[in-house]
Design an enzyme around this catalytic site. Structure first.
Site, short mmCIF file in Angstrom:
data_model
loop_
_atom_site.label_atom_id
_atom_site.label_comp_id
_atom_site.label_asym_id
_atom_site.label_seq_id
_atom_site.Cartn_x
_atom_site.Cartn_y
_atom_site.Cartn_z
N LYS A 211 0.85 -1.20 0.00
CA LYS A 211 0.00 0.00 0.00
C LYS A 211 0.88 1.24 0.00
O LYS A 211 1.71 1.43 0.90
CB LYS A 211 -0.83 0.02 1.28
CG LYS A 211 -2.33 -0.15 1.06
CD LYS A 211 -3.02 -0.29 2.39
CE LYS A 211 -4.36 0.42 2.38
NZ LYS A 211 -5.07 0.25 3.65
O1 G3P Z 1 -7.92 1.07 5.66
C1 G3P Z 1 -8.32 2.28 5.11
C2 G3P Z 1 -9.70 2.75 5.46
O2 G3P Z 1 -10.61 1.71 5.25
C3 G3P Z 1 -9.83 3.43 6.79
O3 G3P Z 1 -11.15 3.60 7.20
O4 G3P Z 1 -12.80 4.11 9.00
O5 G3P Z 1 -10.41 4.85 9.27
O6 G3P Z 1 -11.91 5.95 7.62
P1 G3P Z 1 -11.59 4.68 8.33
#
Ligand code: G3P
Length: 215
Positions: free
Chosen positions: A83
């Protein structure tokens, strides 16, 4: 649409893997920190379970640093996707890593133009964060719609990985739009098989079954 878990908690992954509905796992530095475990230990444990796609994020901010981290991560296990963040340095690193055959997941994507650039440098996945856009009062799903259109227009092979998912409606909308992958927390994935009418229906069937003559 493939279903990924967005977590670094092995027990959560093990449960969904056992159910047979899990296609992959995404992690990020915040999720790894939350697990309280060493980064490579967590990643390798998930890979060894047999999960075919496991995203592990670099933390360097220079292209050179990202490439070096990415090469190391890719060497850990064949299921690893590297990533890289959506920055000019991240794009440079993605171009180099993708050119060497590494599958790169370009993360922290918040606009359709960013997604266009990720596809142009050869990303395997692009990760638009829809929940964080919703949090800002912008419709995250509109971004998915735009990316689907752009990738179809130019036949980009980059897969759209809908991230920052907060509830089952996000999953449903992602599938309606034809996204390739949706990654979600355990709390969202465990709701997907549930419906109160299923529970009521099953209870009724089992009760009626008691009235069927046996033997
Ligand atoms: O892994 C990346 C993403 O899915 C993070 O999500 O909930 O921290 O905005 P969030």
């Amino acid at each position: 649409m493939k279903l990924f878990l967005d977590t670094a908690e092995f027990e959560e992954i093990r449960k969904m893997w056992a159910m047979g509905i899990l296609d992959g796992v995404t992690t990020n530095p915040s999720l790894v920190a939350k697990s309280g475990r060493k980064f490579e230990d967590v990643i390798l444990e998930i890979c060894k379970l047999g999960v075919p796609s496991v995203s592990a994020e670099v933390v360097s901010t220079t292209a050179e640093g990202m490439v070096s981290e990415g090469r190391h991560l890719r060497g850990l296990h064949p299921s690893i996707y590297v990533k890289c963040p959506m920055t000019p340095e991240g794009l440079k690193a993605t171009k180099t890593l993708a050119g060497e055959g590494t599958r790169v997941n370009v993360t922290l994507v918040f606009s359709a133009n960013q997604a266009l650039l990720a596809a142009k440098v050869g990303a395997a996945y692009v990760s638009p964060f829809i929940g964080r856009l919703d949090d800002q009062g912008q419709d995250g799903m509109e971004l998915i719609e735009d990316i689907v259109t752009i990738y179809r227009n130019y036949h980009f092979p980059t897969q759209i990985l809908v991230a920052s998912v907060r509830h089952p409606i996000h999953v449903l909308d992602a599938a309606r739009l034809g996204a390739d992958i949706c990654t979600m927390p355990f709390a969202v994935m465990e709701k997907l098989p549930q419906h109160p009418l299923t529970d009521i229906g099953l209870a009724r069937f089992l009760k009626d079954w008691e009235k069927v003559p046996k033997g």
